[in-house]
Scaffold this motif. Structure first.
Motif, PDB file in Angstrom:
ATOM      1  N   ASN A 178       0.831  -1.198   0.000  1.00 19.79           N
ATOM      2  CA  ASN A 178       0.000   0.000   0.000  1.00 19.79           C
ATOM      3  C   ASN A 178       0.870   1.255   0.000  1.00 19.79           C
ATOM      4  O   ASN A 178       0.549   2.257   0.640  1.00 19.79           O
ATOM      5  CB  ASN A 178      -0.940   0.011   1.205  1.00 19.79           C
ATOM      6  CG  ASN A 178      -1.984  -1.083   1.123  1.00 19.79           C
ATOM      7  OD1 ASN A 178      -2.402  -1.465   0.031  1.00 19.79           O
ATOM      8  ND2 ASN A 178      -2.397  -1.605   2.257  1.00 19.79           N
ATOM      9  N   SER A 232      -9.818   3.624  -2.435  1.00 18.95           N
ATOM     10  CA  SER A 232      -9.648   3.004  -1.121  1.00 18.95           C
ATOM     11  C   SER A 232      -8.749   3.855  -0.221  1.00 18.95           C
ATOM     12  O   SER A 232      -7.748   3.396   0.328  1.00 18.95           O
ATOM     13  CB  SER A 232      -9.060   1.593  -1.252  1.00 18.95           C
ATOM     14  OG  SER A 232      -9.027   0.951   0.003  1.00 18.95           O
ATOM     15  N   VAL A 233      -9.140   5.133  -0.111  1.00 19.58           N
ATOM     16  CA  VAL A 233      -8.405   6.093   0.714  1.00 19.58           C
ATOM     17  C   VAL A 233      -9.365   6.667   1.753  1.00 19.58           C
ATOM     18  O   VAL A 233     -10.496   7.036   1.429  1.00 19.58           O
ATOM     19  CB  VAL A 233      -7.827   7.227  -0.154  1.00 19.58           C
ATOM     20  CG1 VAL A 233      -7.289   8.352   0.714  1.00 19.58           C
ATOM     21  CG2 VAL A 233      -6.713   6.691  -1.047  1.00 19.58           C
ATOM     22  N   GLY A 234      -8.929   6.715   3.018  1.00 19.67           N
ATOM     23  CA  GLY A 234      -9.716   7.337   4.076  1.00 19.67           C
ATOM     24  C   GLY A 234      -9.129   8.687   4.430  1.00 19.67           C
ATOM     25  O   GLY A 234      -7.908   8.866   4.400  1.00 19.67           O
ATOM     26  N   SER A 289     -13.004   6.778   9.257  1.00 19.27           N
ATOM     27  CA  SER A 289     -12.119   6.570   8.115  1.00 19.27           C
ATOM     28  C   SER A 289     -11.573   5.147   8.076  1.00 19.27           C
ATOM     29  O   SER A 289     -11.385   4.578   7.007  1.00 19.27           O
ATOM     30  CB  SER A 289     -10.954   7.568   8.159  1.00 19.27           C
ATOM     31  OG  SER A 289     -11.425   8.894   8.011  1.00 19.27           O
ATOM     32  N   THR A 292     -13.794   1.513   6.716  1.00 21.12           N
ATOM     33  CA  THR A 292     -13.841   1.020   5.337  1.00 21.12           C
ATOM     34  C   THR A 292     -12.557   0.303   4.935  1.00 21.12           C
ATOM     35  O   THR A 292     -12.404  -0.085   3.776  1.00 21.12           O
ATOM     36  CB  THR A 292     -14.096   2.192   4.368  1.00 21.12           C
ATOM     37  OG1 THR A 292     -13.065   3.173   4.518  1.00 21.12           O
ATOM     38  CG2 THR A 292     -15.453   2.838   4.640  1.00 21.12           C
ATOM     39  N   PRO A 316      -9.266   1.307   4.532  1.00 15.73           N
ATOM     40  CA  PRO A 316      -8.585   1.946   3.395  1.00 15.73           C
ATOM     41  C   PRO A 316      -7.145   1.472   3.263  1.00 15.73           C
ATOM     42  O   PRO A 316      -6.519   1.054   4.241  1.00 15.73           O
ATOM     43  CB  PRO A 316      -8.626   3.438   3.763  1.00 15.73           C
ATOM     44  CG  PRO A 316      -8.624   3.437   5.262  1.00 15.73           C
ATOM     45  CD  PRO A 316      -9.456   2.250   5.651  1.00 15.73           C
ATOM     46  N   LYS A 317      -6.628   1.560   2.050  1.00 12.72           N
ATOM     47  CA  LYS A 317      -5.215   1.269   1.817  1.00 12.72           C
ATOM     48  C   LYS A 317      -4.335   2.376   2.385  1.00 12.72           C
ATOM     49  O   LYS A 317      -3.218   2.128   2.846  1.00 12.72           O
ATOM     50  CB  LYS A 317      -4.960   1.127   0.320  1.00 12.72           C
ATOM     51  CG  LYS A 317      -5.618  -0.075  -0.326  1.00 12.72           C
ATOM     52  CD  LYS A 317      -5.302  -0.113  -1.825  1.00 12.72           C
ATOM     53  CE  LYS A 317      -5.927  -1.338  -2.488  1.00 12.72           C
ATOM     54  NZ  LYS A 317      -5.646  -1.374  -3.958  1.00 12.72           N
ATOM     55  N   LEU A 326      -4.449   6.192   4.685  1.00 15.59           N
ATOM     56  CA  LEU A 326      -5.189   7.089   5.554  1.00 15.59           C
ATOM     57  C   LEU A 326      -4.558   8.475   5.464  1.00 15.59           C
ATOM     58  O   LEU A 326      -3.345   8.629   5.602  1.00 15.59           O
ATOM     59  CB  LEU A 326      -5.146   6.579   6.995  1.00 15.59           C
ATOM     60  CG  LEU A 326      -6.063   7.241   8.021  1.00 15.59           C
ATOM     61  CD1 LEU A 326      -7.526   7.159   7.576  1.00 15.59           C
ATOM     62  CD2 LEU A 326      -5.888   6.575   9.381  1.00 15.59           C
TER      63      LEU A 326
END
Length: 352
Positions: free
Chosen positions: A3, A77-79, A148, A151, A153-154, A156
């Motif tokens: 990631n 796929s980003v928070g 955040s 989900t 995410p890959k 943050l």
């Protein structure tokens, strides 16, 4: 699965005016890297390009092995943790954290399970029924992080997340963020203009000025070995003075002199030439008597700050020095004559 986040020759212009120019960096999997710089330097634009909220005018952006340069924010796929928290005031903590999952058609029962796990990670599991107005600023920030994280995410992203907190709470929450990020191992990009904040939490710092990267390095490397006057001055307090290289030593170091005080520098420099030197305030030690190999100066101002004292000095040659003294010695008075020695470990030759 990696990631990592990578920028390759990335630029962004608005109405023909460059906001970010030729930006290149690699954030390795699991690192927390801070984008640091003054207002208008391009750090927020860079963060928004990672998020997909802005698309670059040129260059390529990768998350893991995927080229996401033209991929929308919803598919990255980003928070993101915002400065204002962006919590819904009419919803409970649980409903706030579930919101994104439910919007993506996750079943209610599963959403509650995932939200509970995320809230447990940030220490907010016991407050799921409260509304944002019933939480402290630090607690609201934790809920925003949980929302955040839920989900999975890959990457943050943190956009000045502590700016709404008071100084004491900022120190606590920034450590909470750092501990949480390490525990989870999520690749993170953090934006701030606060140098102390960046030094405290980062694996690496990317210092930006006028849309360009000035230097990338660990907090220790940037503080101890800045490559330019801008970086030296922006990463903490410093003194910028002129010194002269006396001679090269056999071990590859250089002996420098500043108004009669001699000290060693780790870089190989050209002897008999003048250089711009950054000296950290805590690298200067003051004495009331001449101890030799020192700079004579007069105290212009003196401040007591509890854990340390601060002095502004003027040397006999007219250069001004700012000194931070952590000793328990008596405070020096204005007008006092002092003798300053320099620890070469806190001095760096920098570009103008």
């Amino acid at each position: 699965m990696s990631n990592k986040v990578e920028f390759k020759n990335v630029g962004k212009s608005f109405n023909g005016q460059p906001a970010v120019s030729n930006v290149n960096f690699l954030i390795n999997d699991g690192q927390l890297v801070t984008l640091l710089g003054p207002s208008g330097c391009g750090k927020t634009t860079t963060l928004r390009m990672v998020a997909g909220l802005e698309l670059p005018s040129e260059g390529s952006i990768f998350i893991g092995d995927d080229d996401v340069t033209r991929v929308s924010a919803a598919q990255r796929s980003v928070g993101m943790v915002f400065q204002s928290y962006a919590l819904f005031p009419h919803m409970t903590v649980m409903d706030n954290v579930c919101y994104g999952l439910l919007a993506n058609k996750v079943k209610k029962e599963l959403a509650v399970i995932l939200a509970t796990e995320a809230l447990d990670k940030v220490g907010m599991k016991q407050l799921v029924a409260r509304h944002p107005s019933e939480l402290s600023g630090g607690q609201q920030q934790r809920v925003a992080i949980a929302r955040s994280l839920v989900t999975q995410p890959k990457v943050l992203l943190f956009d000045e997340p502590l700016s709404n907190l008071d100084a004491k709470l900022r120190r606590k929450v920034r450590q909470d963020i750092r501990d949480l990020q390490r525990d989870i191992g999520v690749t993170s990009v953090y934006v701030t203009h606060d140098q102390e904040e960046a030094l405290a939490i980062s694996d690496e710092i990317i210092v930006m000025e006028q849309g360009r990267i000035k230097q990338i390095g660990t907090p220790k490397a940037l503080y101890n070995s800045p490559n330019s006057r801008f970086v030296a001055d922006f990463i903490g307090d410093t003194n910028i003075v002129t010194c002269e290289a006396l001679k090269l030593n056999d071990n590859g170091t250089t002996k420098l002199t500043l108004e009669g005080a001699e000290f060693e520098h780790s870089k190989r420099l050209v002897a008999k030439e003048s250089y711009c030197l950054s000296i950290r305030p805590s690298a200067i030690r003051l004495f009331t008597a001449n101890v030799g190999n020192s700079i004579k100066a007069t105290v212009l101002s003196s401040s007591y700050l509890g854990g340390h004292k601060e002095y502004n000095l003027r040397t006999d040659a007219g250069q001004e020095l700012f000194v931070v003294d952590h000793s328990f010695d008596d405070q020096l008075s204005e007008g006092a004559v002092v003798y300053a020695t320099i620890n070469g470990l806190g001095a760096s030759v920098v570009d103008e």
